[in-house]
Design an enzyme around this catalytic site. Structure first.
Site, PDB file in Angstrom:
ATOM      1  N   ASN A  36       1.867  -6.140   0.462  1.00  0.00           N
ATOM      2  CA  ASN A  36       0.800  -5.189   1.028  1.00  0.00           C
ATOM      3  C   ASN A  36      -0.113  -5.747   1.690  1.00  0.00           C
ATOM      4  O   ASN A  36      -1.098  -6.299   1.142  1.00  0.00           O
ATOM      5  CB  ASN A  36       0.508  -4.237  -0.131  1.00  0.00           C
ATOM      6  CG  ASN A  36      -0.470  -3.062   0.552  1.00  0.00           C
ATOM      7  OD1 ASN A  36      -0.610  -2.777   1.711  1.00  0.00           O
ATOM      8  ND2 ASN A  36      -0.642  -2.059  -0.340  1.00  0.00           N
ATOM      9  N   CYS A  57      -5.084   1.256   4.216  1.00  0.00           N
ATOM     10  CA  CYS A  57      -3.803   1.314   4.586  1.00  0.00           C
ATOM     11  C   CYS A  57      -3.358   2.125   5.645  1.00  0.00           C
ATOM     12  O   CYS A  57      -2.407   1.911   6.431  1.00  0.00           O
ATOM     13  CB  CYS A  57      -2.805   1.128   3.441  1.00  0.00           C
ATOM     14  SG  CYS A  57      -3.312   0.132   1.919  1.00  0.00           S
ATOM     15  N   HIS A  93       4.931   2.244   5.306  1.00  0.00           N
ATOM     16  CA  HIS A  93       3.765   1.403   4.604  1.00  0.00           C
ATOM     17  C   HIS A  93       4.455   0.458   3.600  1.00  0.00           C
ATOM     18  O   HIS A  93       5.126   1.043   2.680  1.00  0.00           O
ATOM     19  CB  HIS A  93       2.824   2.077   4.139  1.00  0.00           C
ATOM     20  CG  HIS A  93       1.720   1.206   3.220  1.00  0.00           C
ATOM     21  ND1 HIS A  93       1.405   0.171   3.842  1.00  0.00           N
ATOM     22  CD2 HIS A  93       0.897   1.520   2.171  1.00  0.00           C
ATOM     23  CE1 HIS A  93       0.471  -0.409   2.885  1.00  0.00           C
ATOM     24  NE2 HIS A  93       0.239   0.171   1.789  1.00  0.00           N
TER      25      HIS A  93
END
Length: 320
Positions: free
Chosen positions: A274, A110, A244
């Protein structure tokens, strides 16, 4: 010299899976997912390929920047898993958009987009490039256990891109890694060797949710603090935070540990879930196109992911 962001673009699959639809597959419901994650829906690949989404995002970013593929000196793709083991996803993007520059992939889960920014900054500092394309794409629906409600509710598919040019808008950037395969891990899966003696595992995501949550809440706040300090600024100087988009509770907890008003945080986790390395650049593109970002804004970006990795940076937004 560092760089300036000249343009951005995103691409997501057409199919949108809502929490209500997901509740027909596993024991969950819309309220349970929203209260724990802030997620209401996510985009899932059906007919789209990873390469197609990468190319769409790349072309949108190039158009936004007013840059042609022929002008590119480098393509970096951040992804956990491209279309093939080889060639790299970066090379496939290069082929499909008609560029002729060097291209490669980087895997920092990520945190991949911010890792890619740091790599690009090195090329600019050595005066090896004038135009760089970064594409971040992850197809997580292919590597999720759709019977595990603790993970399948969290993730979605998508990609985004940014075109970088010469400039001085990167004010600081900081990366970390703490090797840990217990918190988050995705095995390779099937091994074709007849000599392999270890037990094979399914190629699906394994995650220790509580451990990741504790790491993430500390990492996001600490990463932004570190980046702000290294930029020689105060937290009050930060106009926009692009975090994020993993979990709204993580974002809210991090915000409480910072001296930056919560309304300065751009959040779109409700609509995407996500999307791993695509998370920050998708949010960056939406913040830009929606007017949330203004020319001259100081932006803090921070991500965390498998590795365990983190990336945080401070940028000046100089795009009109």
């Amino acid at each position: 010299m560092s760089f300036s962001i000249l343009g951005t673009g995103k691409a997501v699959p057409a199919y949108v899976m809502t929490n209500d639809e997901l509740s027909t597959m596993v024991e969950t419901n819309d309220e349970w997912i929203r209260t724990r994650t802030g997620i209401g829906e996510r985009h899932i690949c059906k007919s789209e390929t990873i390469t197609e989404l990468c190319v769409e995002a790349a072309n949108k970013a190039l158009e936004d920047a007013g840059v042609t593929p022929a002008e590119l000196d480098l393509i970096i793709c951040s992804t956990m898993r491209g279309e093939n083991v080889t060639p790299s996803q970066g090379c496939m993007i290069q082929k499909e958009i008609g560029a002729t520059c060097a291209a490669f992939d980087v895997n920092a889960a990520c945190s991949g987009f911010i890792y890619a920014l740091d790599i690009a900054a090195g090329f600019f500092a050595r005066k090896k490039v004038k135009k760089v394309l970064i594409v971040s794409m992850d197809n997580l629906s292919n590597i999720i256990d759709w019977t595990d409600r603790s993970t399948c509710v969290l993730f979605g598919d998508g990609g985004a891109a940014a075109v970088l040019g010469e400039g001085d808008d990167l004010l600081s950037i900081h990366l970390t890694a703490v090797g840990n395969d217990a918190a988050i891990r995705i095995p390779h899966g099937t091994n074709s060797s007849p000599f392999y003696e270890h037990e094979e595992e399914r190629a699906v995501l394994h995650m220790a949710g509580n451990e990741v949550y504790k790491f993430a809440t500390a990492a996001m706040a600490n990463g932004i603090k570190r980046a702000v300090d290294e930029a020689g600024l105060q937290q009050s100087n930060v106009d926009v935070v692009i975090p994020h988009q993993a979990n709204i509770r993580i974002i809210n907890t991090a915000a409480k540990n910072l001296d930056i008003p919560r309304e300065r945080f751009f959040c779109n986790v409700e609509h995407y879930g996500n999307t791993s390395s695509a998370s920050v650049p998708i949010a960056l593109d939406e913040a830009s196109k929606s007017g949330f970002l203004k020319k001259g804004d100081i932006i803090a970006m921070c991500a965390f992911g498998g590795g365990l990795t983190t990336g945080s940076c401070i940028l000046r937004w100089s795009k009109d």
